[in-house]
Design a protein around this motif. Structure first.
Motif, PDB file in Angstrom:
ATOM      1  N   UNK A 122       0.997  -1.059   0.018  1.00  0.00           N
ATOM      2  CA  UNK A 122      -0.127   0.033  -0.142  1.00  0.00           C
ATOM      3  C   UNK A 122       0.958   1.142   0.006  1.00  0.00           C
ATOM      4  N   UNK A 123       1.235   1.763  -1.186  1.00  0.00           N
ATOM      5  CA  UNK A 123       1.999   3.020  -1.231  1.00  0.00           C
ATOM      6  C   UNK A 123       1.783   3.884  -0.317  1.00  0.00           C
ATOM      7  N   UNK A 124       2.810   4.585   0.322  1.00  0.00           N
ATOM      8  CA  UNK A 124       2.306   5.997   1.351  1.00  0.00           C
ATOM      9  C   UNK A 124       2.621   7.052   0.346  1.00  0.00           C
ATOM     10  N   UNK A 125       1.811   7.954   0.721  1.00  0.00           N
ATOM     11  CA  UNK A 125       2.030   9.256   0.387  1.00  0.00           C
ATOM     12  C   UNK A 125       2.721  10.231   1.590  1.00  0.00           C
ATOM     13  N   UNK A 126       3.936  10.488   1.067  1.00  0.00           N
ATOM     14  CA  UNK A 126       4.673  11.301   1.928  1.00  0.00           C
ATOM     15  C   UNK A 126       4.795  12.849   1.594  1.00  0.00           C
ATOM     16  N   UNK A 127       4.577  13.695   2.527  1.00  0.00           N
ATOM     17  CA  UNK A 127       4.818  15.115   2.070  1.00  0.00           C
ATOM     18  C   UNK A 127       6.275  15.532   3.180  1.00  0.00           C
ATOM     19  N   UNK A 128       7.269  15.861   2.121  1.00  0.00           N
ATOM     20  CA  UNK A 128       8.596  15.954   2.913  1.00  0.00           C
ATOM     21  C   UNK A 128       8.986  17.391   2.503  1.00  0.00           C
ATOM     22  N   UNK A 129       9.946  17.963   3.628  1.00  0.00           N
ATOM     23  CA  UNK A 129      10.428  19.203   3.630  1.00  0.00           C
ATOM     24  C   UNK A 129      11.837  19.432   4.392  1.00  0.00           C
ATOM     25  N   UNK A 130      12.589  20.342   4.287  1.00  0.00           N
ATOM     26  CA  UNK A 130      13.705  20.470   4.992  1.00  0.00           C
ATOM     27  C   UNK A 130      14.596  19.447   4.911  1.00  0.00           C
ATOM     28  N   UNK A 131      15.518  19.029   5.823  1.00  0.00           N
ATOM     29  CA  UNK A 131      16.515  18.253   5.552  1.00  0.00           C
ATOM     30  C   UNK A 131      16.265  16.836   5.117  1.00  0.00           C
ATOM     31  N   UNK A 132      14.764  16.259   5.233  1.00  0.00           N
ATOM     32  CA  UNK A 132      14.033  15.138   4.890  1.00  0.00           C
ATOM     33  C   UNK A 132      14.445  15.217   3.292  1.00  0.00           C
ATOM     34  N   UNK A 133      14.090  16.254   2.581  1.00  0.00           N
ATOM     35  CA  UNK A 133      14.281  16.431   1.151  1.00  0.00           C
ATOM     36  C   UNK A 133      15.632  15.887   0.626  1.00  0.00           C
ATOM     37  N   UNK A 134      16.823  15.816   1.436  1.00  0.00           N
ATOM     38  CA  UNK A 134      17.885  15.365   0.924  1.00  0.00           C
ATOM     39  C   UNK A 134      17.915  13.896   0.403  1.00  0.00           C
ATOM     40  N   UNK A 135      16.940  13.022   1.032  1.00  0.00           N
ATOM     41  CA  UNK A 135      17.017  11.669   0.436  1.00  0.00           C
ATOM     42  C   UNK A 135      16.418  11.453  -0.896  1.00  0.00           C
ATOM     43  N   UNK A 136      15.685  12.480  -1.420  1.00  0.00           N
ATOM     44  CA  UNK A 136      14.794  12.495  -2.577  1.00  0.00           C
ATOM     45  C   UNK A 136      15.439  13.523  -3.910  1.00  0.00           C
ATOM     46  N   UNK A 137      16.247  14.316  -3.411  1.00  0.00           N
ATOM     47  CA  UNK A 137      16.793  15.360  -4.552  1.00  0.00           C
ATOM     48  C   UNK A 137      17.858  14.323  -5.218  1.00  0.00           C
ATOM     49  N   UNK A 138      18.081  14.275  -6.487  1.00  0.00           N
ATOM     50  CA  UNK A 138      19.041  13.856  -7.329  1.00  0.00           C
ATOM     51  C   UNK A 138      19.069  12.221  -6.998  1.00  0.00           C
ATOM     52  N   UNK A 139      17.910  11.619  -6.711  1.00  0.00           N
ATOM     53  CA  UNK A 139      17.899  10.279  -6.393  1.00  0.00           C
ATOM     54  C   UNK A 139      17.704   9.396  -7.390  1.00  0.00           C
ATOM     55  N   UNK A 140      17.390   9.568  -8.541  1.00  0.00           N
ATOM     56  CA  UNK A 140      17.022   8.816  -9.980  1.00  0.00           C
ATOM     57  C   UNK A 140      15.892   8.021  -9.569  1.00  0.00           C
ATOM     58  N   UNK A 141      15.018   8.582  -8.737  1.00  0.00           N
ATOM     59  CA  UNK A 141      13.740   7.773  -8.187  1.00  0.00           C
ATOM     60  C   UNK A 141      14.045   6.372  -7.594  1.00  0.00           C
ATOM     61  N   UNK A 142      15.283   6.254  -6.975  1.00  0.00           N
ATOM     62  CA  UNK A 142      15.446   5.096  -6.258  1.00  0.00           C
ATOM     63  C   UNK A 142      15.041   5.004  -4.875  1.00  0.00           C
ATOM     64  N   UNK A 143      14.739   6.058  -4.307  1.00  0.00           N
ATOM     65  CA  UNK A 143      14.115   5.903  -2.884  1.00  0.00           C
ATOM     66  C   UNK A 143      12.842   6.306  -2.730  1.00  0.00           C
ATOM     67  N   UNK A 144      12.048   6.677  -3.719  1.00  0.00           N
ATOM     68  CA  UNK A 144      10.633   7.365  -3.809  1.00  0.00           C
ATOM     69  C   UNK A 144      10.375   7.840  -4.802  1.00  0.00           C
ATOM     70  N   UNK A 145       9.194   8.159  -5.366  1.00  0.00           N
ATOM     71  CA  UNK A 145       8.997   8.799  -6.517  1.00  0.00           C
ATOM     72  C   UNK A 145       8.086   9.954  -6.315  1.00  0.00           C
ATOM     73  N   UNK A 146       8.699  11.132  -6.868  1.00  0.00           N
ATOM     74  CA  UNK A 146       8.226  12.541  -6.584  1.00  0.00           C
ATOM     75  C   UNK A 146       7.070  12.726  -7.550  1.00  0.00           C
ATOM     76  N   UNK A 147       6.161  13.253  -7.027  1.00  0.00           N
ATOM     77  CA  UNK A 147       4.734  13.469  -7.922  1.00  0.00           C
ATOM     78  C   UNK A 147       4.574  14.856  -7.803  1.00  0.00           C
ATOM     79  N   UNK A 148       4.903  15.793  -6.887  1.00  0.00           N
ATOM     80  CA  UNK A 148       4.533  17.180  -6.774  1.00  0.00           C
ATOM     81  C   UNK A 148       5.747  17.667  -6.038  1.00  0.00           C
ATOM     82  N   UNK A 149       6.038  18.930  -6.352  1.00  0.00           N
ATOM     83  CA  UNK A 149       6.903  19.670  -5.598  1.00  0.00           C
ATOM     84  C   UNK A 149       6.661  21.354  -5.510  1.00  0.00           C
ATOM     85  N   UNK A 150       7.234  21.835  -4.332  1.00  0.00           N
ATOM     86  CA  UNK A 150       7.052  23.372  -4.325  1.00  0.00           C
ATOM     87  C   UNK A 150       8.418  23.690  -4.529  1.00  0.00           C
TER      88      UNK A 150
END
Length: 443
Positions: free
Chosen positions: A181-209
């Motif tokens: 059951x895929x989770x929808x995460x809303x991340x900000x601050x230092x949490x973003x480090x795990x998803x920036x320039x990740x090639x879609x390996x640690x999660x899939x970005x669908x929306x961004x501010x």
């Protein structure tokens, strides 16, 4: 005849969302990896088993849940303008094309909230109509998507002032995990480090501010120099001058300057050139600075023409490599960082060692709060072995090299790789998100 899981996927999302024809699969399984002769040989035959083109987050979640249940790899794609095989499916499976998630949700003061498939060229146009503009964007911005840039890119036009994708230029993101059951995460601050320039390996970005900046009227300027050293010293002083507002400070020595065929009428053959975007009221300061380093302004594109015709940014960052490849398909490139204190010595050593193999192209940018000299030198390609001899030499004299001839997500000195790996283990327990891009890290 469709294999069983493909039939079930088609029933789940419909034949307009799930595509299996060979032409579509082949086209969307490729990005600009062919900039590298090494990657071209390794990746050109990699093809997804099917392509999903969802238009809602609900469809994304359905597809991810299905993939988890059937153990099907998922490789995410935006516009496919990346250069390292980020969007190439190494193990087949599903190519998840997110370009249909293309709604600009909200533009506010200092930010734009968008779905991941919004093209940056379209967003820049809308922002400028509202008195704002993008902080940073790649030279491929007309086609590149917001999610693709922050998931696979690093810097570009605007980085001279606003830094890279890691420097606060993304404020918040929506991430989907690949679980039953895929989770929808809303991340900000230092949490973003795990998803920036990740090639879609640690999660899939669908929306961004994204962070935005007040609109500036940009003039584009070509400055010609008889020698590379004066061009470098000019661009350094301009880059470090806080009184001159700038969006682009790029430079190229010959023969790179001769590859820019639409610009050749503006400067003399054999010149080193600086390509600039500066606030229109700063032209006199630019002229004075050019005079100081024996340079001359040879062409100015007025601010009213900005983004309305081919611009100077079309010859910078990795578009420089594209012009080189048009001139000679045997050329390729590297990504380098030079010392702030002795970059001229490093460059001279390189020119002495490889006078007909390494040609200098520089991009000044803000990195870790400091103006630094980045470079995408053009390389005369002879063999993979020779390419890595050049890399070894550059590193031996203190030049940092981010290798663009591997599809593996690079480790870094800031700990981003470890953060990506940590989240991948939680968000993708079956290692189905773009498998193979993290090498042996999960084993």
């Amino acid at each position: 005849m469709l294999v069983e899981w493909k039939k079930d996927m088609e029933e789940l999302v419909g034949e307009k969302v799930f595509l299996v024809d060979e032409k579509t699969r082949d086209k969307l399984s490729k990005d600009y990896f062919w900039y590298s002769p090494v990657l071209d040989a390794e990746l050109k035959n990699k093809v997804a088993d099917g392509v999903c083109k969802p238009s809602t987050e609900e469809e994304v979640a359905q597809i991810l849940s299905f993939a988890y249940e059937r153990r099907i790899p998922i490789t995410t794609r935006g516009a496919g303008t990346g250069n390292y095989g980020q969007a190439v499916p190494l193990e087949g499976g599903i190519l998840l094309d997110l370009s249909q998630l293309n709604t600009i949700i909200e533009v506010g003061e200092g930010y734009a909230d968008v779905q991941c498939g919004v093209k940056l060229g379209r967003l820049e146009k809308e922002l400028r109509e509202k008195g704002q503009e993008l902080c940073i964007y790649p030279s491929t911005y007309v086609k590149a998507t917001a999610g693709g840039f922050f998931s696979g890119g690093s810097g570009g036009i605007g980085s001279i002032t606003w830094g890279s994708v890691w420097d606060g230029n993304i404020i918040e993101a929506v991430i989907y995990t690949l679980e039953a059951k895929p989770r929808r995460l809303v991340v900000s601050g230092e949490e973003l480090d795990a998803y920036i320039h990740n090639y879609g390996t640690s999660g899939i970005m669908t929306q961004l501010k994204m962070r935005t900046a007040p609109k500036t009227e940009w003039e584009q300027v070509i400055v010609q120099f008889a020698d590379m050293e004066n061009m470098l010293l000019f661009t350094e002083k301009l880059s470090k001058d806080p009184t001159i507002k700038k969006r682009l400070v790029s430079g190229a020595e010959p023969p790179i300057s001769s590859y820019f065929t639409p610009l050749l009428n503006y400067y003399e053959e054999g010149s080193s050139v600086a390509l600039l975007e500066v606030e229109e009221e700063n032209l006199e300061e630019i002229k004075g600075l050019a005079d100081e380093f024996q340079g001359s302004i040879v062409h100015v594109i007025d601010a009213e023409a900005y983004h309305k015709q081919m611009g100077l940014s079309d010859f910078t960052w990795n578009h420089t490599t594209l012009w080189a490849l048009k001139y000679d398909p045997e050329l390729t490139y590297l990504q380098c960082g030079f010392s702030n204190s002795h970059y001229l010595d490093q460059i001279q050593n390189i020119k002495n060692k490889f006078p007909r193999e390494v040609f200098i192209h520089v991009e000044w940018m803000l990195a870790n709060g400091e103006i630094r000299l980045g470079s995408l030198p053009i390389i005369q390609y002879k063999s993979k072995e020779r390419l890595y001899e050049i890399i070894d030499y550059l590193e031996s004299i203190g030049v940092s090299v981010n290798d663009p001839h591997t599809f593996l997500l690079p480790r870094d000195k800031n700990g981003y790789f470890e953060k990506i790996l940590e989240k991948k283990k939680i968000n993708d327990p079956l290692d189905l998100l773009n498998p193979g891009k993290l090498s042996m890290a999960l084993k």
